[in-house]
Design a protein around this motif. Structure first.
Motif, PDB file in Angstrom:
ATOM      1  N   MET A 121     -21.161 -32.658  23.500  1.00  0.00           N
ATOM      2  CA  MET A 121     -21.569 -32.508  24.888  1.00  0.00           C
ATOM      3  C   MET A 121     -21.536 -33.877  25.572  1.00  0.00           C
ATOM      4  O   MET A 121     -21.810 -34.897  24.948  1.00  0.00           O
ATOM      5  N   LYS A 122     -21.206 -33.908  26.843  1.00  0.00           N
ATOM      6  CA  LYS A 122     -21.163 -35.168  27.593  1.00  0.00           C
ATOM      7  C   LYS A 122     -22.462 -35.302  28.374  1.00  0.00           C
ATOM      8  O   LYS A 122     -22.799 -34.469  29.214  1.00  0.00           O
ATOM      9  N   ILE A 123     -23.188 -36.364  28.090  1.00  0.00           N
ATOM     10  CA  ILE A 123     -24.530 -36.551  28.637  1.00  0.00           C
ATOM     11  C   ILE A 123     -24.584 -37.840  29.449  1.00  0.00           C
ATOM     12  O   ILE A 123     -24.041 -38.867  29.041  1.00  0.00           O
ATOM     13  N   GLY A 124     -25.255 -37.791  30.589  1.00  0.00           N
ATOM     14  CA  GLY A 124     -25.458 -38.968  31.415  1.00  0.00           C
ATOM     15  C   GLY A 124     -26.890 -39.461  31.322  1.00  0.00           C
ATOM     16  O   GLY A 124     -27.817 -38.668  31.122  1.00  0.00           O
ATOM     17  N   ILE A 125     -27.062 -40.754  31.455  1.00  0.00           N
ATOM     18  CA  ILE A 125     -28.392 -41.354  31.509  1.00  0.00           C
ATOM     19  C   ILE A 125     -28.419 -42.334  32.671  1.00  0.00           C
ATOM     20  O   ILE A 125     -27.605 -43.252  32.735  1.00  0.00           O
ATOM     21  N   VAL A 126     -29.348 -42.129  33.591  1.00  0.00           N
ATOM     22  CA  VAL A 126     -29.535 -43.062  34.699  1.00  0.00           C
ATOM     23  C   VAL A 126     -30.791 -43.881  34.398  1.00  0.00           C
ATOM     24  O   VAL A 126     -31.890 -43.334  34.294  1.00  0.00           O
ATOM     25  N   GLY A 127     -30.614 -45.182  34.252  1.00  0.00           N
ATOM     26  CA  GLY A 127     -31.738 -46.044  33.903  1.00  0.00           C
ATOM     27  C   GLY A 127     -31.690 -46.378  32.422  1.00  0.00           C
ATOM     28  O   GLY A 127     -32.108 -45.588  31.585  1.00  0.00           O
ATOM     29  N   LEU A 128     -31.172 -47.548  32.100  1.00  0.00           N
ATOM     30  CA  LEU A 128     -30.946 -47.922  30.702  1.00  0.00           C
ATOM     31  C   LEU A 128     -31.985 -48.934  30.233  1.00  0.00           C
ATOM     32  O   LEU A 128     -31.669 -50.037  29.819  1.00  0.00           O
ATOM     33  N   GLY A 129     -33.248 -48.519  30.306  1.00  0.00           N
ATOM     34  CA  GLY A 129     -34.341 -49.332  29.797  1.00  0.00           C
ATOM     35  C   GLY A 129     -34.735 -48.885  28.405  1.00  0.00           C
ATOM     36  O   GLY A 129     -33.909 -48.365  27.641  1.00  0.00           O
ATOM     37  N   LEU A 130     -36.001 -49.053  28.075  1.00  0.00           N
ATOM     38  CA  LEU A 130     -36.493 -48.659  26.744  1.00  0.00           C
ATOM     39  C   LEU A 130     -36.241 -47.183  26.468  1.00  0.00           C
ATOM     40  O   LEU A 130     -35.674 -46.822  25.431  1.00  0.00           O
ATOM     41  N   ILE A 131     -36.672 -46.312  27.395  1.00  0.00           N
ATOM     42  CA  ILE A 131     -36.551 -44.872  27.172  1.00  0.00           C
ATOM     43  C   ILE A 131     -35.100 -44.419  27.272  1.00  0.00           C
ATOM     44  O   ILE A 131     -34.591 -43.728  26.389  1.00  0.00           O
ATOM     45  N   GLY A 132     -34.413 -44.804  28.344  1.00  0.00           N
ATOM     46  CA  GLY A 132     -33.014 -44.398  28.505  1.00  0.00           C
ATOM     47  C   GLY A 132     -32.136 -44.919  27.390  1.00  0.00           C
ATOM     48  O   GLY A 132     -31.281 -44.196  26.866  1.00  0.00           O
ATOM     49  N   GLY A 133     -32.331 -46.181  27.013  1.00  0.00           N
ATOM     50  CA  GLY A 133     -31.540 -46.749  25.932  1.00  0.00           C
ATOM     51  C   GLY A 133     -31.815 -46.088  24.604  1.00  0.00           C
ATOM     52  O   GLY A 133     -30.888 -45.825  23.819  1.00  0.00           O
ATOM     53  N   SER A 134     -33.077 -45.789  24.331  1.00  0.00           N
ATOM     54  CA  SER A 134     -33.433 -45.136  23.066  1.00  0.00           C
ATOM     55  C   SER A 134     -32.899 -43.708  23.022  1.00  0.00           C
ATOM     56  O   SER A 134     -32.436 -43.239  21.965  1.00  0.00           O
ATOM     57  N   LEU A 135     -32.948 -43.009  24.154  1.00  0.00           N
ATOM     58  CA  LEU A 135     -32.343 -41.677  24.214  1.00  0.00           C
ATOM     59  C   LEU A 135     -30.854 -41.756  23.906  1.00  0.00           C
ATOM     60  O   LEU A 135     -30.317 -40.937  23.150  1.00  0.00           O
ATOM     61  N   GLY A 136     -30.189 -42.747  24.499  1.00  0.00           N
ATOM     62  CA  GLY A 136     -28.761 -42.898  24.261  1.00  0.00           C
ATOM     63  C   GLY A 136     -28.443 -43.131  22.793  1.00  0.00           C
ATOM     64  O   GLY A 136     -27.512 -42.530  22.238  1.00  0.00           O
ATOM     65  N   LEU A 137     -29.201 -44.000  22.153  1.00  0.00           N
ATOM     66  CA  LEU A 137     -28.980 -44.271  20.728  1.00  0.00           C
ATOM     67  C   LEU A 137     -29.109 -43.001  19.901  1.00  0.00           C
ATOM     68  O   LEU A 137     -28.270 -42.711  19.033  1.00  0.00           O
TER      69      LEU A 137
END
Length: 279
Positions: free
Chosen positions: A1-17
């Motif tokens: 699935m292709k997922i977007g994240i707006v805001g690459l801080g602690l939470i956004g970055g950890s979600l991405g990982l």
């Protein structure tokens, strides 16, 4: 699935990982090009950019901006989205957020991962940040079931403890165990630093150990987050602070009256009640 994240801080970055480790393609957006480059280098996203149109072809988007920017971010995203794209957020307040965003985007699912650290920014992002911690979804009667199911399918593999509740119930509960502790912890730090005897203050700073570290941690966190908790959940924060003040006055009264048996009873009750929250 292709997922977007707006805001690459602690939470956004950890979600991405974590989402990339589940095999998803993750695209990120940040206001700063530097953050985008770090996110790619750290493996938090497959690619990143500073323009929201970068997320035009995504199935779901996690909006990890501060609460003050959530609504604006959604309205700016809308021109680039497919009608089937599901949006969710990670804000610590839900009632005002859901009331604002649901009317402009039907496929919106309010969300709140109850995870974090004292650090912030993409450099602080880490694998497994959400594992074994509560992750709350706050759908309403009009939230499409398919949108809820899609977000659940993304976060359940992160080994979260998934809960559903109404936005209003979320805000009342979280005021007690998240927003009130920030205000109390900040007040503790302020009270300590108000010590007028500089030698006593210096000694206290040198002797501070695990007990002070535990009780002061959230009060020493990101000030912007604390302000937004109070600003966007004002009624419930004030309610919890008022009750806390009453309980503190009760303890003051028992000490002034040297009623040690009453104080012991209060502390014994606290000892019995604490495991209901932390175990």
């Amino acid at each position: 699935m292709k997922i977007g994240i707006v805001g690459l801080g602690l939470i956004g970055g950890s979600l991405g990982l974590d989402l990339r480790s589940q095999g998803h393609e993750v695209l990120g957006v940040s206001r700063q090009e530097r953050t985008c480059k770090i996110a790619v280098a750290r493996g938090a996203v497959d690619d990143a950019g500073v323009d929201l149109k970068f997320l035009a072809d995504t199935d779901a988007i996690f909006i990890c901006t501060p609460l003050a920017h959530l609504y604006t971010t959604v309205t700016q995203l809308i021109p680039y989205l497919s009608l089937n794209t599901v949006l969710t957020d990670v804000g610590s307040v839900k009632n005002s957020v859901v009331q604002a965003i649901s009317p402009v985007w039907k496929n919106f699912v309010g969300g709140h991962p109850m995870s974090g650290t004292a650090e912030s920014g993409i450099e602080a992002a880490q694998h497994g940040l959400f594992a074994q911690n509560p992750y709350v979804l706050t759908p309403t009667e009009t939230t499409p079931l398919g949108a809820i199911a899609l977000i659940e399918s993304l976060i359940k593999p992160l080994q979260v403890r998934l809960y559903h509740c109404s936005p209003a119930d979320h805000d009342r509960a979280v005021a007690w165990i998240s927003h009130l502790p920030v205000m109390v912890s900040a007040s503790l730090i302020a009270a300590c630093t108000s010590e007028s005897d500089s030698s006593a203050l210096k000694l206290a700073q040198m002797l501070a150990s695990s007990g002070f570290r535990d009780t002061s941690r959230v009060g020493g966190g990101n000030p912007e987050l604390g302000v937004m908790m109070a600003q966007y959940n004002t009624v419930e924060v004030l309610r919890s602070l008022s009750v806390y003040r009453d309980k503190l006055d009760q303890i003051i009264g028992t000490i002034e009256q040297e009623d040690w048996s009453a104080l012991e009873e209060i502390l014994q009750q606290s000892q019995r009640d604490r495991p209901k929250f932390v175990e």
